[in-house]
Scaffold this active site. Sequence first.
Site, PDB file in Angstrom:
ATOM      1  CG  HIS A  30      -2.006  -1.057   1.092  1.00 18.17           C
ATOM      2  ND1 HIS A  30      -2.610  -1.651   2.171  1.00 18.17           N
ATOM      3  CD2 HIS A  30      -2.576  -1.601  -0.019  1.00 18.17           C
ATOM      4  CE1 HIS A  30      -3.517  -2.518   1.736  1.00 18.17           C
ATOM      5  NE2 HIS A  30      -3.512  -2.507   0.411  1.00 18.17           N
ATOM      6  CD  GLU A  79      -0.955   0.819   4.340  1.00 17.06           C
ATOM      7  OE1 GLU A  79      -0.402  -0.242   4.654  1.00 17.06           O
ATOM      8  OE2 GLU A  79      -2.128   0.878   3.933  1.00 17.06           O
ATOM      9  CG  HIS A 126       0.004  -3.433   5.286  1.00 21.59           C
ATOM     10  ND1 HIS A 126      -0.832  -3.128   4.249  1.00 21.59           N
ATOM     11  CD2 HIS A 126       0.535  -4.648   4.990  1.00 21.59           C
ATOM     12  CE1 HIS A 126      -0.820  -4.104   3.362  1.00 21.59           C
ATOM     13  NE2 HIS A 126       0.003  -5.046   3.788  1.00 21.59           N
ATOM     14  CD  GLU A 160      -2.268  -2.778   9.075  1.00 25.15           C
ATOM     15  OE1 GLU A 160      -1.827  -1.628   8.916  1.00 25.15           O
ATOM     16  OE2 GLU A 160      -2.918  -3.387   8.208  1.00 25.15           O
TER      17      GLU A 160
END
Length: 608
Positions: free
Chosen positions: A200, A203, A342, A424
């Site tokens: 992504h 990010e 991420h 994350e």
Amino acid sequence: MFKLFRNGIIAGMIAAISLPVSAQEKYSKVRLPVTHEQIMQFAFSKLNADHFTMEGQQMLLVLNTSEMDALRQSGYPYELLIDDVVRHTTEFNSRIQPDEQRPAFQGNACQKIGDLIQTPAAFGLGGSLRLGASAGNPGYLKYTEMHTHMQNMANAYPSLVSLFSIGNSAAGTPIYAVKISDQVGTDEAEPEVLYTGLQHAREAISGTSLIFFMEYLLENYASDSRIRELVDNREIFIIPCVNPDGYAYNYSGASASYPVTGGGLWRKNRRHTGGAASNIGVDLNRNYSVDWGNCSGASSSCGSSSQTSDTYFGPSAFSEPETQAVRAFVLSRKFVNAIDQHCHGSYYSLPYGRPSLHTPLSGADSCYFTRIPALMGLYNGHRAGNSPQTVNYEVAGGIKDWLLMGDIGSGTGPKAKVMGMTGEAGGGNFWAPVNQIIALCKENCFQNLQMAYAAGDYYELEDLNDMAITENDGKLVFRVRRIGLSGSPLTVTVIPLENMHTVGAAKTSTIASYYGTYTDSISYSLPAGFICGQTIRYVWKVEAGGISSYDTVTRIYNPITLLNDDMEGNFSDNWTAIISPAGPTGWGFTSTQSYRGSKWMAASPTGN
Ligand SMILES: [Zn+2]
């Protein structure tokens, strides 16, 4: 006439190309009170809620223009926190001073990760994407800067690093990867571990933190035996940026939304997917083959068939050059575990993306995905769970499920499955303020080290002896648990440190099954005429597959007991509460969830 005609055409083309795109590319941050289930469902189905933050009953979301329109039309009350997130990012960072760096979290461990992990000299302050902050502040690395760092590493440590490309992006940019291992030019029979970042595009810390990790391994190789053993006994592959086109677009200056200092919020790759000019990009982490495009019964955050959606899953599984490159590379190796990095949210998102479609994890898989994320998160406080448990929505076509059960997996492929997960990182924003970059890199570095250990032989030892040593000649009892994916024979040794006369021979065993245990003891004797109350210290060493771990233990020889209360009697037998009255509202014994015996002591034994 001709000139006028030509200008007219060009003006029309520019309008056709730029208007729909720019209409998509302003991002706003809102606070949405989630007062009932329908609002939550609305957020997931119409707002592509992704990587949001929950504050109590409130959802903090970054929305593009069409999602903002949907929110306005819904009639649900919301608060506009930031009208233009990209501009706000630049303004916010421009006020950060170099001496205002956030320290790394201590987490729930006893040492500070900020002290344990030093910033590699080669990393320095990172890159030039300072989001408007002044020189002297850390910055995110541009893709070209990442490549320069990787080239420098390959030049400085030619026996430990090889740099290569796994294929090209949609725009033809090489997707660079490094391998870090001893005898790096040889494919050795060592556990292989994979790190990927920036699927992504926005990010940002997911890529920069992997460069930090590479440089940390290399700069500590010569001086830190733990790092040397790890690098010598693993083959570590790192792809810091799977989506170079999307990432570069976010600092391209293509519009006010993509300032050259970074901070753009484009998520997908940059391939034109056909049809309208605004049909650009596929969400790479919805483009893998397991459950690809199967979002029936799930929200749009799961994946979307709309070409303009931020979660567009593409025309077919592996339709994108970037995911094709990852797939071919993974098929060419024998990875045992992996993390796809991420941000932001502070959690580990584990298989499955769509748990409602699969049999729950069990046995060794369940143990791995319980114990290893807990270790990885020791200093960053990440929670762990499958997609609905962490990000609150289901995900179809993500890389982690493909790694575990895709066409490389034990079900249909020629190799063992890969224990894949999504990390994350925290930071509160896709581009966390630059004064968090170093702290986030350190927190991720520890996480990455733990995952590399878990790829091979890795054991936890528990000392089962009482604090008080009462025998002059006795046995030190231990229990070893296997938490690594390899099961080579292990050797347990006691190294005497203080006041130990003799210790017995090392013990060797094998733990065949993942998360199995081995309990045994090693004899010891204390010096003759040893006096009560003195300290005994020794070190447990566990060695397996070239990896050693150490744990220092302190015990007391026949200590004088000042108070002994097993809390099986009454609170008032030994205790007087002076802060608040003993009993239902203050300190007292409770039998709820006692760890050992039937009772324990609590500040609010009735649970409030
Ligand atoms: Zn992501």
